[in-house]
Each structure stands twice: as structure tokens, then as C-alpha cells.
Design a protein around this motif. Structure first.
Motif, PDB file in Angstrom:
ATOM      1  N   ASN A  10     -30.556  -7.168  46.926  1.00 50.46           N
ATOM      2  CA  ASN A  10     -30.195  -7.074  45.320  1.00 50.46           C
ATOM      3  C   ASN A  10     -30.684  -5.664  45.084  1.00 50.46           C
ATOM      4  N   PHE A  12     -29.941  -4.773  41.597  1.00 51.12           N
ATOM      5  CA  PHE A  12     -29.764  -4.715  40.116  1.00 51.12           C
ATOM      6  C   PHE A  12     -30.772  -3.623  39.742  1.00 51.12           C
ATOM      7  N   ILE A  13     -32.001  -3.457  40.068  1.00 51.12           N
ATOM      8  CA  ILE A  13     -33.194  -2.505  39.562  1.00 51.12           C
ATOM      9  C   ILE A  13     -32.609  -1.083  39.952  1.00 51.12           C
ATOM     10  N   ASN A  14     -31.995  -0.967  40.985  1.00 47.09           N
ATOM     11  CA  ASN A  14     -31.590   0.376  41.381  1.00 47.09           C
ATOM     12  C   ASN A  14     -30.414   0.643  40.771  1.00 47.09           C
ATOM     13  N   GLU A  15     -29.530   0.000  40.150  1.00 47.78           N
ATOM     14  CA  GLU A  15     -28.270   0.215  39.348  1.00 47.78           C
ATOM     15  C   GLU A  15     -29.069   0.397  37.894  1.00 47.78           C
ATOM     16  N   LEU A  16     -29.896  -0.253  37.292  1.00 50.61           N
ATOM     17  CA  LEU A  16     -30.577  -0.016  36.201  1.00 50.61           C
ATOM     18  C   LEU A  16     -31.041   1.289  36.070  1.00 50.61           C
ATOM     19  N   MET A  17     -31.893   1.675  37.039  1.00 50.91           N
ATOM     20  CA  MET A  17     -32.610   2.928  37.190  1.00 50.91           C
ATOM     21  C   MET A  17     -31.448   4.243  37.170  1.00 50.91           C
ATOM     22  N   THR A  20     -29.993   4.416  33.711  1.00 53.66           N
ATOM     23  CA  THR A  20     -31.119   4.987  32.672  1.00 53.66           C
ATOM     24  C   THR A  20     -31.239   6.487  32.899  1.00 53.66           C
TER      25      THR A  20
END
Length: 130
Positions: A10, A12-17, A20
Motif C-alpha cells: 500500500n 497511499f501514505i507515500n503518495e500523500l506525502m 504534500t
């Protein structure tokens, strides 16, 4: 984003970072530059002489063209969706802001030189005829 596609699991968190940080690194400085140019332009408009205004606008316009070329293509590259159908466009935009913008930078600034502009005016008609 291209490196995240290679990761397993997953992301998702990396893409969000990534998005950002892209906003912080690309959009915030771009907005600050635009705000400073709006202040500069409002100051230039209050100059009493037309010659001074024209010279100041000429300088600011060349700076602003380079800024828009760089930040525009960089923000489109990093802040759009990661669809695979636009992969060639992504490569072109990445090429644009990493290679072409720095190449255009001296060209844009040299066009302000009267000798270079005169030589270009003599050369372009010859180039277009052949």
C-alpha cells in the motif's frame, strides 16, 4: 510517483506525502513569487517616466516568463493524476522543466541585448527563405 509504482504494498501514505511536499516545494514558492511580482508591477506602474516603466517591464517580463515556464511545467508534472495513459506527456513535461527551461533562460535574457536582437532580425529572414 514513478518510483512509487515499483513499490510493493500500500503506497497511499507515500503518495500523500509526495503530493504534500510537492505543494510545499512547488506551489508555495510560486505563489510568493507571483505576489512579489504583483507588488513590483504595481510599483512600476507608479513610475513617472514612460521609458523607465518600459525598461522595468522588459526586465520583469523576462524574469516572469522563466518562472512561469519552470513552475508551470513542474507543478503539472507533480500534481496531476498518475494515470499511465499520459506517460509520454509526463516524460515531455519532466524534460521541459529539467532541460529546456534552463536552456531557454540565457536565450530569454540575451534577447534583451540590442546586438543579439539585431543579429536575430538579420538571421531569421535568411533562415525562413531557405
Amino acid at each position: 510517483p514513478p518510483l512509487l509504482k515499483l513499490a510493493c504494498g500500500n503506497i497511499f501514505i507515500n503518495e500523500l506525502m509526495v503530493y504534500t511536499l510537492a505543494v510545499l516545494i512547488v506551489i508555495v514558492p510560486f505563489m510568493l513569487i507571483l505576489a512579489s511580482y504583483s507588488r513590483i508591477i504595481s510599483t512600476i506602474r507608479r513610475l513617472p517616466s514612460n521609458t523607465g516603466r518600459a525598461k522595468a517591464f522588459s526586465t520583469c517580463s523576462s524574469h516572469l516568463i522563466v518562472v512561469i515556464l519552470f513552475y508551470g511545467s513542474a507543478s503539472i508534472t507533480y500534481l496531476h493524476s498518475t494515470s499511465s495513459q499520459y506517460e509520454s506527456v509526463n516524460k515531455l513535461l519532466a524534460l521541459f522543466y529539467t532541460i529546456l527551461t534552463p536552456m531557454f533562460n540565457p536565450l530569454i535574457y540575451s534577447l534583451r541585448n540590442k546586438d543579439v536582437t539585431g543579429a536575430l532580425r538579420k538571421f531569421l529572414p535568411k533562415l525562413l527563405k531557405s
